[in-house]
Structures are given as structure tokens and as C-alpha cells.
Design an enzyme around this catalytic site. Structure first.
Site, PDB file in Angstrom:
ATOM      1  N   HIS A 225      33.349  44.382  38.243  1.00 26.07           N
ATOM      2  CA  HIS A 225      33.417  43.893  39.652  1.00 26.07           C
ATOM      3  C   HIS A 225      32.859  44.013  40.671  1.00 26.07           C
ATOM      4  CE1 HIS A 225      36.414  42.449  42.401  1.00 26.07           C
ATOM      5  NE2 HIS A 225      35.752  43.246  43.285  1.00 26.07           N
ATOM      6  N   TYR A 229      30.462  42.060  44.029  1.00 25.80           N
ATOM      7  CA  TYR A 229      30.056  42.249  45.741  1.00 25.80           C
ATOM      8  C   TYR A 229      28.355  42.816  45.764  1.00 25.80           C
ATOM      9  CZ  TYR A 229      35.159  43.142  45.846  1.00 25.80           C
ATOM     10  OH  TYR A 229      36.447  42.114  46.296  1.00 25.80           O
ATOM     11  N   HIS A 376      37.850  29.860  40.842  1.00 25.70           N
ATOM     12  CA  HIS A 376      37.641  31.173  41.972  1.00 25.70           C
ATOM     13  C   HIS A 376      36.298  31.513  42.319  1.00 25.70           C
ATOM     14  CE1 HIS A 376      37.819  34.783  43.176  1.00 25.70           C
ATOM     15  NE2 HIS A 376      37.022  35.415  41.837  1.00 25.70           N
ATOM     16  N   PHE A 377      35.259  31.825  41.300  1.00 30.34           N
ATOM     17  CA  PHE A 377      34.120  31.967  40.746  1.00 30.34           C
ATOM     18  C   PHE A 377      33.453  31.042  41.316  1.00 30.34           C
ATOM     19  CE2 PHE A 377      33.888  32.439  36.217  1.00 30.34           C
ATOM     20  CZ  PHE A 377      32.868  31.923  36.049  1.00 30.34           C
ATOM     21  N   HIS A 378      33.205  29.514  41.268  1.00 33.82           N
ATOM     22  CA  HIS A 378      32.357  29.280  41.654  1.00 33.82           C
ATOM     23  C   HIS A 378      32.304  29.019  43.752  1.00 33.82           C
ATOM     24  CE1 HIS A 378      31.615  27.537  38.322  1.00 33.82           C
ATOM     25  NE2 HIS A 378      30.443  27.281  38.209  1.00 33.82           N
ATOM     26  N   ARG A 439      39.717  28.653  29.834  1.00 34.57           N
ATOM     27  CA  ARG A 439      38.078  28.749  30.553  1.00 34.57           C
ATOM     28  C   ARG A 439      37.671  28.649  29.046  1.00 34.57           C
ATOM     29  NH1 ARG A 439      36.981  34.868  33.246  1.00 34.57           N
ATOM     30  NH2 ARG A 439      35.064  33.893  33.168  1.00 34.57           N
ATOM     31  N   ARG A 440      36.081  28.184  29.060  1.00 32.88           N
ATOM     32  CA  ARG A 440      35.129  29.501  27.900  1.00 32.88           C
ATOM     33  C   ARG A 440      35.867  27.816  26.880  1.00 32.88           C
ATOM     34  NH1 ARG A 440      37.578  34.310  28.630  1.00 32.88           N
ATOM     35  NH2 ARG A 440      36.018  35.844  29.761  1.00 32.88           N
TER      36      ARG A 440
HETATM   37 FE1  HAS Z   1      36.507  37.714  42.258  1.00 35.02          FE
HETATM   38  C1  HAS Z   1      37.421  37.332  38.869  1.00 35.02           C
HETATM   39  C2  HAS Z   1      39.519  39.265  42.609  1.00 35.02           C
HETATM   40  C3  HAS Z   1      36.184  37.760  45.338  1.00 35.02           C
HETATM   41  C4  HAS Z   1      33.845  36.704  40.987  1.00 35.02           C
HETATM   42  N1  HAS Z   1      35.851  36.943  40.812  1.00 35.02           N
HETATM   43  C5  HAS Z   1      36.507  37.021  39.068  1.00 35.02           C
HETATM   44  C6  HAS Z   1      35.242  36.602  38.483  1.00 35.02           C
HETATM   45  C7  HAS Z   1      33.994  36.478  39.128  1.00 35.02           C
HETATM   46  C8  HAS Z   1      34.347  36.473  40.864  1.00 35.02           C
HETATM   47  C9  HAS Z   1      32.178  35.684  38.328  1.00 35.02           C
HETATM   48  O1  HAS Z   1      41.696  40.450  41.008  1.00 35.02           O
HETATM   49  C10 HAS Z   1      35.585  36.528  36.831  1.00 35.02           C
HETATM   50  C11 HAS Z   1      34.511  37.211  35.672  1.00 35.02           C
HETATM   51  C12 HAS Z   1      34.841  36.719  34.443  1.00 35.02           C
HETATM   52  O2  HAS Z   1      34.409  36.169  33.848  1.00 35.02           O
HETATM   53  O3  HAS Z   1      36.028  36.980  34.162  1.00 35.02           O
HETATM   54  N2  HAS Z   1      37.240  38.579  43.467  1.00 35.02           N
HETATM   55  C13 HAS Z   1      39.346  38.823  43.789  1.00 35.02           C
HETATM   56  C14 HAS Z   1      39.422  39.102  45.377  1.00 35.02           C
HETATM   57  C15 HAS Z   1      37.749  39.260  45.735  1.00 35.02           C
HETATM   58  C16 HAS Z   1      36.921  38.268  45.113  1.00 35.02           C
HETATM   59  C17 HAS Z   1      40.459  39.812  45.425  1.00 35.02           C
HETATM   60  N3  HAS Z   1      35.101  37.473  43.216  1.00 35.02           N
HETATM   61  C18 HAS Z   1      34.869  37.260  44.524  1.00 35.02           C
HETATM   62  C19 HAS Z   1      34.020  37.675  45.215  1.00 35.02           C
HETATM   63  C20 HAS Z   1      33.065  37.016  44.348  1.00 35.02           C
HETATM   64  C21 HAS Z   1      34.035  36.934  42.515  1.00 35.02           C
HETATM   65  C22 HAS Z   1      32.690  37.991  46.512  1.00 35.02           C
HETATM   66  C23 HAS Z   1      31.684  37.016  43.551  1.00 35.02           C
HETATM   67  C24 HAS Z   1      30.496  37.266  45.139  1.00 35.02           C
HETATM   68  N4  HAS Z   1      38.140  37.620  41.190  1.00 35.02           N
HETATM   69  C25 HAS Z   1      39.519  38.703  41.511  1.00 35.02           C
HETATM   70  C26 HAS Z   1      40.417  39.124  40.442  1.00 35.02           C
HETATM   71  C27 HAS Z   1      39.031  38.922  38.759  1.00 35.02           C
HETATM   72  C28 HAS Z   1      38.073  37.940  39.277  1.00 35.02           C
HETATM   73  C29 HAS Z   1      41.878  39.679  39.910  1.00 35.02           C
HETATM   74  C30 HAS Z   1      39.784  38.820  37.482  1.00 35.02           C
HETATM   75  C31 HAS Z   1      40.258  37.361  37.170  1.00 35.02           C
HETATM   76  C32 HAS Z   1      40.787  37.561  35.438  1.00 35.02           C
HETATM   77  O4  HAS Z   1      42.557  36.830  35.770  1.00 35.02           O
HETATM   78  O5  HAS Z   1      39.826  37.059  34.712  1.00 35.02           O
HETATM   79  C33 HAS Z   1      38.078  39.990  47.667  1.00 35.02           C
HETATM   80  O6  HAS Z   1      36.930  39.808  47.378  1.00 35.02           O
HETATM   81  C34 HAS Z   1      37.998  38.151  48.325  1.00 35.02           C
HETATM   82  C35 HAS Z   1      38.058  38.635  49.344  1.00 35.02           C
HETATM   83  C36 HAS Z   1      37.678  37.436  50.828  1.00 35.02           C
HETATM   84  C37 HAS Z   1      38.150  36.726  52.236  1.00 35.02           C
HETATM   85  C38 HAS Z   1      37.535  35.712  52.235  1.00 35.02           C
HETATM   86  C39 HAS Z   1      37.024  35.857  53.966  1.00 35.02           C
HETATM   87  C40 HAS Z   1      36.629  35.354  54.184  1.00 35.02           C
HETATM   88  C41 HAS Z   1      35.360  35.000  54.932  1.00 35.02           C
HETATM   89  C42 HAS Z   1      34.387  33.394  55.684  1.00 35.02           C
HETATM   90  C43 HAS Z   1      34.073  33.853  57.275  1.00 35.02           C
HETATM   91  C44 HAS Z   1      34.097  32.666  57.470  1.00 35.02           C
HETATM   92  C45 HAS Z   1      33.187  32.506  58.043  1.00 35.02           C
HETATM   93  C46 HAS Z   1      32.394  30.717  58.361  1.00 35.02           C
HETATM   94  C47 HAS Z   1      31.431  32.819  57.755  1.00 35.02           C
HETATM   95  C48 HAS Z   1      39.246  37.978  52.163  1.00 35.02           C
HETATM   96  C49 HAS Z   1      34.920  36.276  55.374  1.00 35.02           C
HETATM   97  C50 HAS Z   1      32.910  30.358  59.754  1.00 35.02           C
HETATM   98  C51 HAS Z   1      32.714  28.757  60.060  1.00 35.02           C
HETATM   99  C52 HAS Z   1      33.527  28.006  60.629  1.00 35.02           C
HETATM  100  C53 HAS Z   1      32.606  26.692  60.607  1.00 35.02           C
HETATM  101  C54 HAS Z   1      34.251  28.716  62.105  1.00 35.02           C
HETATM  102 CU    CU Z   2      37.397  41.798  39.867  1.00 34.82          CU
END
Ligand code: HAS
Ligand code: CU
Length: 549
Positions: A225, A229, A376-378, A439-440
Site C-alpha cells: 500500500h 504513495y 482504479h489503478f490505471h 481481473r487477471r
Molecule cells: Fe488504490 C487497490 C484504495 C489511491 C494504486 N490501488 C489499488 C491497486 C493499485 C492502487 C495498484 O481500499 C491494486 C493492487 C493490486 O494489484 O491488488 N487507493 C485507495 C484509496 C486511495 C487510493 C482510498 N491507489 C491510489 C493511488 C495509487 C493506487 C494514488 C497509485 C499511485 N486501492 C484502494 C483499495 C484497494 C486499492 C482499498 C484494494 C482493492 C482490492 O479490492 O483489491 C486514495 O489515496 C485516493 C485519494 C485521491 C483523491 C483525489 C484527489 C484529487 C486530486 C486532483 C487534483 C487536481 C488537479 C488538476 C491538480 C482524494 C489531488 C486540476 C485540473 C484543472 C483543469 C483545474
Molecule cells: Cu492500498
């Protein structure tokens, strides 16, 4: 501080080597992603690759390891070296340490690649036992991690040298973010190091007969996990400390930025069980505790969304934008580095939503192990992170080589192609996952695929095709810039955003390590200690393991 400091040519080359390996890994690994997407859409090309690649699963493993692990780790290590030096305005304290670390990583990569290419390590990027790989795969991965540690020590030493000479001064934000990323990595990789060194490596060498898949998964996700980050924070360094400058504005709040980084340090590790909600060996109470902490780690990303968007609004209004959303139009969308990072941020809004959905213990039972999860992870590692890294490369490679970026308009088009391809691909993956697609799994071969999935699977294929074009366009732009004979007419500067308020006014507790480190370690002990004791004392090394493909 040495105001005149410039990163010297040898240091630039050193950073450049990291990028070269990263882009090569991306180029090879990205061949296989679209192959899987085409397979889902009914066009299975794997039989034609038979002499070289044995199965869908060998391709899937290469895709996951090269893209998610190698592209990221090498890009990040190079980028962190650069921002440590540029932010602190000083060279690496023990450059030999970083050079040795880099070569350990390269040796590790080669050691991992050989069994992967020979189909002796077709165990996917999570390498869950009882799937068993050749020992060289585990050894190689260990070396990659050890190499990244050694480079991290070099950066920590550089920071400590700076701190000694500059007591009381706020650490420049980009180097501050880099140090948190490095320390997060040093702490969180202890899980995977323990898994490989005490379980998988001796098992694959035949020194122990069986393994314990439950304990191995627990060690794996201890690292797995926070790994996400470790990928994300370098993109955040750019969004906070560079992008506002590139967009023509100022960072909205230096304090909020620092707070977000500290929260990531404290909250990244103690929530790995959200990947193990279905594991029978982890009691429900611990799953709930990790679920709650997952909601907590959502917060610093919300802080980031607020602070970065506020900084961008500042830029857009300075450039004449008016109204609620008019400022978005006036942002410098013609600058490929900015366009890529804005689009990465937009995709991350959706990735955040699917992340919080994953985190819910009961909803997770519906989507776990379905196509929703790669959906999600893409949006996260392959968009928020990868598209941001592509955007960073659009100034970084000209900076490192002194060359003009090759066809900037194509680079803008490349970012949009990635954006559109990813929207189509990930939306289809999410939907088909909710409909029950696992998946997979090579779904094109599965006999049970219902008619209602087919339109979505076709969209997976179309999205994959667009992404293939986008990734190779990126590789071509990188290569053409590197080999171009056109020297840049203007010197490329490393973008460094100013904060609206003098960082010296940021409260001192936001630049002090001890309390945050103590909190980090205490929370890990509370969230993992009891379960680790139970699982280790009940260790059952009775899964013989084997290979499936
Ligand atoms: Fe995740 C599964 C929960 C974030 C990657 N995640 C995965 C897997 C990967 C992954 C690779 O709770 C699969 C692993 C596997 O192979 O089994 N993930 C979360 C949560 C967040 C989260 C709560 N994940 C990430 C990030 C990753 C990533 C970041 C990679 C870099 N994830 C999970 C959970 C699983 C999971 C379970 C397990 C699922 C399962 O059952 O297998 C949070 O950190 C997300 C928070 C994000 C936000 C968005 C904020 C938005 C922002 C954008 C700002 C905008 C801008 C542009 C700058 C609150 C900051 C403005 C543009 C204009 C035009 C104005
Ligand atoms: Cu995680």
C-alpha cells in the site's frame, strides 16, 4: 545557501541514466498492456508471439513489473536526486553512494528480467505465493529495493549536511517532499524485504519446503500500500512545488502542502489490510481499523486537490481568466508539461473516487478481484503518476540534455491521447468489473462471458489501442529530443514555485522530523504489531507452491 548553484553536467547525466532505464522499461512493458486489452476485445495476439512469450500471464507479469515497478522506481529515484540537489542548492554529499545505489538497482533489474523473459517468473507483479518464481526473480527485486535504499541514504546524508549548515531555515518544499518520500520508502519496504528474505528466497532456493501464503500477503501489503504513495508523492512534489510556477501562479499554501506530506508519512503504512478484506486469516476488527485509517489517508489527497487547484486558479486569474471556471481556459494548455499534469489531475479525481469505493469493507466484497481494480489503478499509477511523470519529462529532458523539446505540439497531443484513451479504458474496466468480470483473466478465452459485457470489453480494446499510440508517441518524443541536433535556444530552468506566503512563516512544527517519525512508528506498531505477532507465531510453512503457466 549557494544561490548560484547549478546542477553540474555529471550530475545531470546521472539523473538522465535513471530516466533512460525508466523510459526503456515503459517502452517494453507497455507492449503487453494493449495486448491484454485487445485480448479482452476478442483479438488474441498471444498465439502469434508464442516462440517469444508463452502466455497471457507472462505478458501480464512483464507489464506489471516493468510499468508499475521499474518505470516508476527508476524515474522516481532520478527525479528525487534532482529535486534534493536543486532545492537544497548543493551537490550530493557522497555521490559515490548514489552511484553505487543506482548500479545495484540496474544489476537487480537485469537479474529480475532474465527469469521474467524466460517464463520462469510468471507470478504477476504482486508475486503472491503459492505461485513460485525462479530465485533470481526474488533476488533481483531485492537488489532493486536495496539499491533504492542506498540512493535514499545518499539523499538523507545530503539533507543532513544542509540542515547542519542551515538550522532554523525551512527546508525548500521540493526537497522536503523528496525527503518524506525517501523516508516513507525506507520504512515501508521493510515488509517486502522481510517477505522475500525470510520466506520467498529461501523457499525458491529449496532451503525451506513450503511457505505461508497468508503471512506472505501480510508482509507484501505492509509495503504494497505505501508503495502507491511512493509513486504518488513525486507527482505531488511537482504539483505543489513546480506546477504553479509553470502555470504562471504561486503556491496557495506552503503550510498545507507540508501538512499533506507529513500525513502521508504517518498514514501510508498502517492500512495494508484494505487489500486483504477477503483474507480468512485476518480478523474483522483489524480490517475495520485499517479501513478507518484508509479514510484518514484520503484526507491529504483532498488537501492536495484543494491547494493545487487554488494555486492553479491563482495562475489562471493572473492570466486574465474570469468567472467561476473561466480561469481554467486561460491556463497555459499549450505547454505540454502543464497540459499533461492538469489532465493527470483530472483523471485522479475519478481515481480517488474509485479508491474510496475500494476502501469500504462491504463494497470491496463486490469489486475485489474484478476488472474494477485495474480500472482504479490505471487512473492512479497509470494516470496521476505516469501522465505527470510524462509531463515532468517534457521540461526535464530538455533541461538534462540542453536540447529543444522535439515537437511540443505533438507532446500536447500525446497528453490528450493518454487522457482520452484512459477515460475510455478505465470507465469500461470499472463498469465491466461491477458486472462481475474478474481481473487477471484472459476474458476472450473465457467460456462464461455474457453478452452484456461485450460492448464494454470492446471499449477496453479501443482504450488500449489509443494508449498504445500515446505511450509510443511519448517514447518517440523522448528519443527524438535526446538524439536531436537542435540545441535549445533558451536555457531550460527547473520550475520552482514561490508560495504566496514566505515559507519562513510556516510553523516550525511542520518542518521538524522527530514528532512525526515517532507518530509514524507508533501507528505502525499499533496497527500491525498484534496481527504480526499472531500471524508469525502461527506460521505454517505448508504450502508447497508451484507454477501455473
Ligand atoms: Fe488504490 C487497490 C484504495 C489511491 C494504486 N490501488 C489499488 C491497486 C493499485 C492502487 C495498484 O481500499 C491494486 C493492487 C493490486 O494489484 O491488488 N487507493 C485507495 C484509496 C486511495 C487510493 C482510498 N491507489 C491510489 C493511488 C495509487 C493506487 C494514488 C497509485 C499511485 N486501492 C484502494 C483499495 C484497494 C486499492 C482499498 C484494494 C482493492 C482490492 O479490492 O483489491 C486514495 O489515496 C485516493 C485519494 C485521491 C483523491 C483525489 C484527489 C484529487 C486530486 C486532483 C487534483 C487536481 C488537479 C488538476 C491538480 C482524494 C489531488 C486540476 C485540473 C484543472 C483543469 C483545474
Ligand atoms: Cu492500498
Amino acid at each position: 545557501m549557494n544561490a548560484k548553484y547549478e546542477i553540474n553536467p555529471a550530475e545531470r547525466r546521472f539523473v538522465g541514466w535513471h530516466l533512460l532505464v525508466a523510459v526503456l522499461a515503459l517502452a517494453i512493458g507497455s507492449l503487453f498492456g494493449p495486448l491484454q486489452a485487445f485480448e479482452h476485445a476478442g483479438l488474441d495476439l498471444y498465439p502469434y508471439l508464442k516462440p517469444l512469450f508463452q502466455s497471457y500471464y507472462q505478458g501480464l507479469t512483464l507489464h506489471g513489473v516493468l510499468n508499475a515497478l521499474v518505470w516508476t522506481t527508476f524515474f522516481i529515484t532520478g527525479f528525487l536526486n534532482l529535486v534534493v540537489m536543486h532545492g537544497l542548492k548543493r551537490s550530493l554529499r557522497y555521490p559515490m553512494l548514489n552511484i553505487v545505489g543506482f548500479w545495484i538497482m540496474v544489476v537487480g533489474l537485469v537479474t529480475t528480467a532474465v527469469p521474467l523473459l524466460l517464463n520462469e517468473a510468471t507470478v504477476l507483479f504482486t508475486f503472491y505465493p503459492p505461485l513460485k518464481a525462479h530465485w533470481a526473480f526474488y533476488l533481483g527485486l531485492t537488489l532493486v529495493v536495496v539499491g533504492s535504499w542506498v540512493e535514499g541514504w545518499g539523499m538523507i546524508a545530503t539533507y543532513m549536511g544542509w540542515r547542519k549548515e542551515n538550522p532554523g531555515e525551512r527546508t525548500p518544499l521540493m526537497s522536503f517532499g523528496a525527503m518524506i518520500t525517501v523516508v516513507l520508502w525506507q520504512i515501508s519496504t521493510l515488509g517486502i524485504a522481510t517477505e522475500i528474505l525470510t520466506m520467498l528466497l529461501p523457499w525458491s532456493l529449496g532451503l525451506i519446503e513450503g511457505t505461508d501464503p497468508q503471512l506472505a500477503r501480510t508482509f507484501f501489503w505492509f509495503t504494497g500500500h505505501p508503495l502507491v504513495y511512493y509513486w504518488l508523492l513525486p507527482a505531488y512534489i511537482s504539483w505543489y512545488a513546480m506546477l504553479p510556477k509553470e502555470a504562471g501562479g504561486k503556491l496557495f499554501s506552503d503550510s498545507l502542502a507540508r501538512l499533506a506530506f507529513w500525513l502521508f508519512l504517518i498514514l501510508s503504512t498502517p492500512l495494508g489490510f484494505h487489500h486483504q478484506y477477503v483474507d480468512p486469516g485476518v480478523p474483522t476488527t483489524w480490517k475495520y481499523i485499517h479501513a478507518s485509517l484508509t479514510y484518514a489517508v484520503f484526507f491529504p489527497s483532498m488537501l492536495t486537490a484543494f491547494t493545487v487547484v487554488a494555486s492553479l486558479e491563482n495562475a489562471g486569474r493572473k492570466r486574465g481568466g474570469q468567472g467561476w471556471v473561466g480561469w481554467i481556459r486561460t491556463l497555459p494548455w499549450g505547454n505540454p508539461s502543464v497540459a499533461a499534469q492538469l489532465l493527470a489531475g483530472v483523471l485522479f479525481f475519478f481515481g480517488g473516487i474509485s479508491g474510496i469505493t475500494n476502501a469500504s469493507y462491504n463494497i470491496n466484497l463486490v469489486l475485489h478481484n474484478t476488472a474494477w481494480v485495474p480500472g482504479h489503478f490505471h487512473l492512479t499509477v497509470a494516470s496521476a503518476v505516469t501522465l505527470s511523470f510524462m509531463g515532468i519529462s517534457y521540461w526535464l529532458v530538455p533541461y538534462l540534455t540542453g536540447k529543444q523539446l522535439w515537437k511540443p505540439k505533438w507532446a500536447v497531443a500525446q497528453s490528450w491521447l493518454w487522457f482520452v484513451g484512459m477515460l475510455i479504458f478505465s470507465n469500461a474496466m470499472h463498469v465491466v468489473g461491477l458486472l462481475g468480470a474478474p481481473r487477471r483473466v484472459p476474458l476472450g478465452l473465457a467460456p462464461y462471458v455474457p453478452e452484456e459485457w461485450s460492448g464494454h470489453l470492446l471499449r477496453v480494446g479501443i482504450g488500449g489501442a489509443i494508449l498504445l499510440v500515446a505511450v509510443y508517441l511519448y517514447v518517440v518524443i523522448m528519443g527524438a529530443t535526446l538524439f536531436s541536433k537542435v540545441k535549445a535556444t533558451e536555457k531550460t530552468e527547473i520550475p520552482q514555485a514561490e508560495a504566496m506566503q514566505d515559507p519562513q512563516l510556516t510553523p516550525g512544527w511542520l518542518d521538524r522530523w522527530a514528532p512525526w517519525l515517532v507518530g509514524t512508528i507508533a501507528l505502525i506498531i499499533i496497527a500491525y504489531g498484534p496481527q504480526l505477532i499472531v500471524q508469525i507465531t502461527n506460521i505454517a510453512l505448508n504450502a508447497p507452491g508451484g507454477r501455473a503457466w
